[in-house]
Design an enzyme around this catalytic site. Structure first.
Site, mmCIF file in Angstrom:
data_model
loop_
_atom_site.group_PDB
_atom_site.id
_atom_site.type_symbol
_atom_site.label_atom_id
_atom_site.label_comp_id
_atom_site.label_asym_id
_atom_site.label_seq_id
_atom_site.Cartn_x
_atom_site.Cartn_y
_atom_site.Cartn_z
ATOM 1 N N SER A 164 0.858 -1.182 0.000
ATOM 2 C CA SER A 164 0.000 0.000 0.000
ATOM 3 C C SER A 164 0.891 1.229 0.000
ATOM 4 O O SER A 164 2.047 1.171 0.436
ATOM 5 C CB SER A 164 -0.896 0.006 1.239
ATOM 6 O OG SER A 164 -1.545 1.255 1.404
ATOM 7 N N TYR A 176 -2.810 -1.809 10.094
ATOM 8 C CA TYR A 176 -2.731 -1.830 8.627
ATOM 9 C C TYR A 176 -1.395 -1.290 8.122
ATOM 10 O O TYR A 176 -0.687 -1.969 7.359
ATOM 11 C CB TYR A 176 -3.880 -1.020 8.030
ATOM 12 C CG TYR A 176 -3.896 -1.066 6.517
ATOM 13 C CD1 TYR A 176 -4.333 -2.197 5.842
ATOM 14 C CD2 TYR A 176 -3.460 0.020 5.768
ATOM 15 C CE1 TYR A 176 -4.341 -2.250 4.456
ATOM 16 C CE2 TYR A 176 -3.465 -0.023 4.393
ATOM 17 C CZ TYR A 176 -3.906 -1.152 3.738
ATOM 18 O OH TYR A 176 -3.897 -1.196 2.366
#
Length: 319
Positions: A164, A176
């Site tokens: 990401s 995350y």
């Protein structure tokens, strides 16, 4: 002098473009195993590769997801149930892939399975929140990859890991961003270790896209659970209206940044599998290219101030 430098730069750019556009002459019969195919990027990639002639092996978390994917694809596509957080499930999937590919080996592995929530102020998190996200996004990818490496080496294959843009810049607390930093490190070390075996490793770094990970109802529900379990003194330090203000910032960010075109990410993954010379890194989405990745190179103090200005202020902040 400057003219020669400009000409050299143009020649390099032209050579890179030509090299980047070269693809493999034939992909028919090449097996690619993709995790997280119930929805989102993995589902779209599985359908695209199936139409393109690959032998797709799709790992799905639920029977419903597997059935819907099979109905949308040709008879070449095969599915298996896979929970990347369960070692026994991973072992069964590895054995299934080994039986499917035989002596040919595995040409491609796409580690796509991922979760995001909860994401929010670090003080709102519990240790279990980190463990749950890391188990899927980081350790799950590691365990699947280690199990399939012998098959990838046999085929001189490719690994594509979904990271990401937030694996370069941690814009929020929670597991995350931490998990995506882990994916970046794992991919870099794996790429160097596999170089002499002919196995390439690519990282795809998407920005914000409209998937289950960015669903506003899911974000609100996970943040509400975090807020409700905080001790009274901690909630008092933030103030009664902090939660509503923080949630409103999340809504605005998601509305402004989320891209509905998941094909931008699927294209990067497909290029990493089809290209004769796959890139080490791919950035997908305008926010990844123009916002998050450039910001990751700026001084930390400058980025901290910008993000602090975006978020609401706690009631008992330092003066």
């Amino acid at each position: 002098m400057w003219l020669y430098l400009v000409l050299a730069a143009l020649a390099w750019a032209l050579g890179w473009l030509v090299r980047d556009r070269r693809t493999l002459p034939c992909v028919a019969g090449k097996h690619v195993f993709i995790t997280g195919c119930d929805s989102g990027f993995g589902n779209l990639l599985a359908r695209r590769l199936d139409r393109g002639g690959f032998r797709v092996l799709a790992g799905c978390l639920t029977p419903k997801g597997a059935e819907e994917l099979r109905r949308a694809c040709s008879g070449r596509l095969r599915t298996a149930l896979l929970d990347v957080t369960c070692p026994e499930s991973v072992r069964r999937a590895v054995a299934w892939v080994r039986a499917e590919v035989g002596e040919q080996g595995l040409f491609g592995l796409v580690n796509n399975a991922g979760v995001a929530h909860p994401m929010g102020p670090t003080e709102w998190m519990a240790a279990e929140d980190y463990r749950r996200v890391l188990a899927v996004n980081a350790l799950g990818a590691v365990e699947v990859t280690l199990g399939l490496l012998p098959l990838l080496k046999r085929a001189r294959g490719r690994v594509v890991n979904t990271s990401s843009a937030l694996g370069r810049l941690a814009a929020a607390g929670g597991g995350y961003c931490l998990s995506k930093y882990c994916v970046e490190a794992f991919s870099d070390s794996l790429r160097r270790d596999m170089y002499h075996f002919g196995v390439t490793v690519s990282i795809v770094e998407p920005g914000f896209f409209r998937t289950a990970l960015t669903d506003l109802e899911s974000i609100e529900a996970s943040l509400r659970r975090c807020w409700d379990r905080l001790p009274p003194e901690t909630r008092l330090s933030y103030g009664d209206d902090f939660f509503a203000k923080y949630l409103e910032v999340q809504r605005r960010v998601m509305t402004a940044l989320c891209d509905a075109d998941l094909g931008k990410v699927a294209w990067c993954m497909e290029h990493a599998l089809r290209a004769r010379h796959p890139r080490s890194r791919y950035s997908a989405g305008w926010d990844a290219k123009l916002l998050w990745l450039p910001a990751s190179y700026l001084p930390a103090r400058l980025v901290d101030c910008a993000l602090a200005a975006l978020l609401p202020k706690p009631a008992q902040r330092a003066r």
